[in-house]
Design a protein around this motif. Sequence first.
Motif, PDB file in Angstrom:
ATOM      1  N   ARG A 290      -2.547  -1.340   6.101  1.00  0.00           N
ATOM      2  CA  ARG A 290      -1.218  -0.761   5.864  1.00  0.00           C
ATOM      3  C   ARG A 290      -0.329  -1.107   7.062  1.00  0.00           C
ATOM      4  O   ARG A 290      -0.746  -0.992   8.204  1.00  0.00           O
ATOM      5  CB  ARG A 290      -1.350   0.763   5.720  1.00  0.00           C
ATOM      6  CG  ARG A 290      -0.074   1.493   5.354  1.00  0.00           C
ATOM      7  CD  ARG A 290      -0.404   2.994   5.294  1.00  0.00           C
ATOM      8  NE  ARG A 290       0.800   3.809   5.162  1.00  0.00           N
ATOM      9  CZ  ARG A 290       1.367   4.113   4.000  1.00  0.00           C
ATOM     10  NH1 ARG A 290       0.860   3.680   2.885  1.00  0.00           N
ATOM     11  NH2 ARG A 290       2.447   4.867   3.956  1.00  0.00           N
ATOM     12  N   ALA A 291       0.875  -1.554   6.776  1.00  0.00           N
ATOM     13  CA  ALA A 291       1.783  -1.934   7.861  1.00  0.00           C
ATOM     14  C   ALA A 291       3.079  -1.141   7.741  1.00  0.00           C
ATOM     15  O   ALA A 291       3.598  -0.950   6.641  1.00  0.00           O
ATOM     16  CB  ALA A 291       2.083  -3.435   7.786  1.00  0.00           C
ATOM     17  N   GLY A 292       3.596  -0.652   8.855  1.00  0.00           N
ATOM     18  CA  GLY A 292       4.847   0.100   8.839  1.00  0.00           C
ATOM     19  C   GLY A 292       6.017  -0.800   8.501  1.00  0.00           C
ATOM     20  O   GLY A 292       5.920  -2.020   8.570  1.00  0.00           O
TER      21      GLY A 292
ATOM     22  N   GLN B  70       4.909  -1.395   2.192  1.00  0.00           N
ATOM     23  CA  GLN B  70       4.123  -1.271   3.439  1.00  0.00           C
ATOM     24  C   GLN B  70       2.889  -2.171   3.445  1.00  0.00           C
ATOM     25  O   GLN B  70       1.808  -1.780   3.885  1.00  0.00           O
ATOM     26  CB  GLN B  70       3.748   0.196   3.680  1.00  0.00           C
ATOM     27  CG  GLN B  70       5.002   1.037   3.846  1.00  0.00           C
ATOM     28  CD  GLN B  70       4.716   2.391   4.449  1.00  0.00           C
ATOM     29  OE1 GLN B  70       3.751   3.044   4.107  1.00  0.00           O
ATOM     30  NE2 GLN B  70       5.561   2.813   5.377  1.00  0.00           N
ATOM     31  N   ARG B  71       3.110  -3.396   2.951  1.00  0.00           N
ATOM     32  CA  ARG B  71       2.050  -4.393   2.978  1.00  0.00           C
ATOM     33  C   ARG B  71       2.288  -5.324   4.165  1.00  0.00           C
ATOM     34  O   ARG B  71       3.434  -5.573   4.526  1.00  0.00           O
ATOM     35  CB  ARG B  71       2.080  -5.198   1.667  1.00  0.00           C
ATOM     36  CG  ARG B  71       0.805  -5.973   1.361  1.00  0.00           C
ATOM     37  CD  ARG B  71       0.972  -6.796   0.100  1.00  0.00           C
ATOM     38  NE  ARG B  71       1.947  -7.859   0.308  1.00  0.00           N
ATOM     39  CZ  ARG B  71       2.759  -8.335  -0.630  1.00  0.00           C
ATOM     40  NH1 ARG B  71       2.749  -7.832  -1.842  1.00  0.00           N
ATOM     41  NH2 ARG B  71       3.596  -9.323  -0.361  1.00  0.00           N
ATOM     42  N   GLU B  72       1.222  -5.816   4.753  1.00  0.00           N
ATOM     43  CA  GLU B  72       1.356  -6.751   5.879  1.00  0.00           C
ATOM     44  C   GLU B  72       2.180  -7.966   5.448  1.00  0.00           C
ATOM     45  O   GLU B  72       1.946  -8.529   4.373  1.00  0.00           O
ATOM     46  CB  GLU B  72      -0.037  -7.219   6.317  1.00  0.00           C
ATOM     47  CG  GLU B  72      -0.030  -8.110   7.536  1.00  0.00           C
ATOM     48  CD  GLU B  72       0.100  -7.323   8.830  1.00  0.00           C
ATOM     49  OE1 GLU B  72       1.233  -7.156   9.301  1.00  0.00           O
ATOM     50  OE2 GLU B  72      -0.936  -6.870   9.349  1.00  0.00           O
ATOM     51  N   GLN B  73       3.132  -8.363   6.292  1.00  0.00           N
ATOM     52  CA  GLN B  73       3.959  -9.519   5.951  1.00  0.00           C
ATOM     53  C   GLN B  73       3.250 -10.831   6.307  1.00  0.00           C
ATOM     54  O   GLN B  73       2.444 -10.886   7.231  1.00  0.00           O
ATOM     55  CB  GLN B  73       5.288  -9.454   6.690  1.00  0.00           C
ATOM     56  CG  GLN B  73       6.189  -8.321   6.212  1.00  0.00           C
ATOM     57  CD  GLN B  73       7.544  -8.349   6.893  1.00  0.00           C
ATOM     58  OE1 GLN B  73       8.230  -9.358   6.890  1.00  0.00           O
ATOM     59  NE2 GLN B  73       7.936  -7.236   7.492  1.00  0.00           N
ATOM     60  N   CYS B  74       3.597 -11.870   5.556  1.00  0.00           N
ATOM     61  CA  CYS B  74       3.073 -13.202   5.847  1.00  0.00           C
ATOM     62  C   CYS B  74       4.245 -14.188   5.826  1.00  0.00           C
ATOM     63  O   CYS B  74       5.404 -13.775   5.705  1.00  0.00           O
ATOM     64  CB  CYS B  74       1.988 -13.589   4.841  1.00  0.00           C
ATOM     65  SG  CYS B  74       2.569 -13.638   3.128  1.00  0.00           S
TER      66      CYS B  74
END
Length: 305
Positions: free
Chosen positions: A188-190, A205-209
């Motif tokens: 989980r990513a802020g 709130q998903r990790e970006q790529c």
Amino acid sequence: MATICELVQLPVGSECGKWTILKKLGEGAFGAVYLVSQKEKPKVEYALKVEAESDPLGLLKMEVAVLLEVKKQKIVGRHFLELADRGNLPQKFNYMVMTLVGKSLQDLRKTAPFNKFSMGTAISVARQSLEAVEDLHNIGFLHRDIKPGNYTIGRKEMHELRKVYMLDFGMARKFAREDGTLRNPRARAGFRGTVKYAPLACHIQREQCRKDDIESWLYMVVEMTCGRLPWRNLTESDDVGVFKKECKTTRLRCLFGGCPREFTEVFPILDKGKFFDAPEYTTIYELLEKAMVNTKSNEFPYDWE
């Protein structure tokens, strides 16, 4: 909580290391930027960015890390500024000094007729700003805050009105390790970035790529081309996220009205990419070239020349 700019104010004429403060150029939520020169070369001006040492975000550290890597990889000057100096005054603040640039794409768009660029300028600037994203990815960093305020043109005195620079790497994240392998996503990513231009991944709130940076780039390009984004008046982040999702399917025309049809082909390219995949930059450049031809637009002169 006091903002950094309230904490760090450098009076005109004061010294910061070997730099003399000439005037304040601006300030945002994360700190102030000053026009400076060196005592021994008073005619050569630079920009100094400052941040309180006590600031919990510590964005300047990441900015410096990115620009040091840019220098190491010898890509200063294409779309990145030179890091001229960095340092700190203990118990007070950290600072970095870099090349002085011209107006941001945000300011240029807002002063343009109908808040948009001519088609030729919009497509050409889109290409340059995408080159900057690709260059950044190639040295292992995501930007995570792609928006018109984080791109500028060069200065007239330097004959760089046709040059686009990428700025502000405080939100950046290193996605590749030194050996080239990619870091695994966190569960989980802020939220990182600016709601108006943030990719869908951010809203859930998903990790970006890498493809997420390009999604933000696409929103910026649409706004430069037609003068607005359809969710511009929404205030809740969740509502903006829902609108963006709909714009990929049922409300495609709502987003791309007034844009070359080639722009609509970018989403499918991004959507077929997986988390670890490098985006198809070349295919997107080809779409931009096609858009330039099909709209019978001229790349130059830019609107502000």
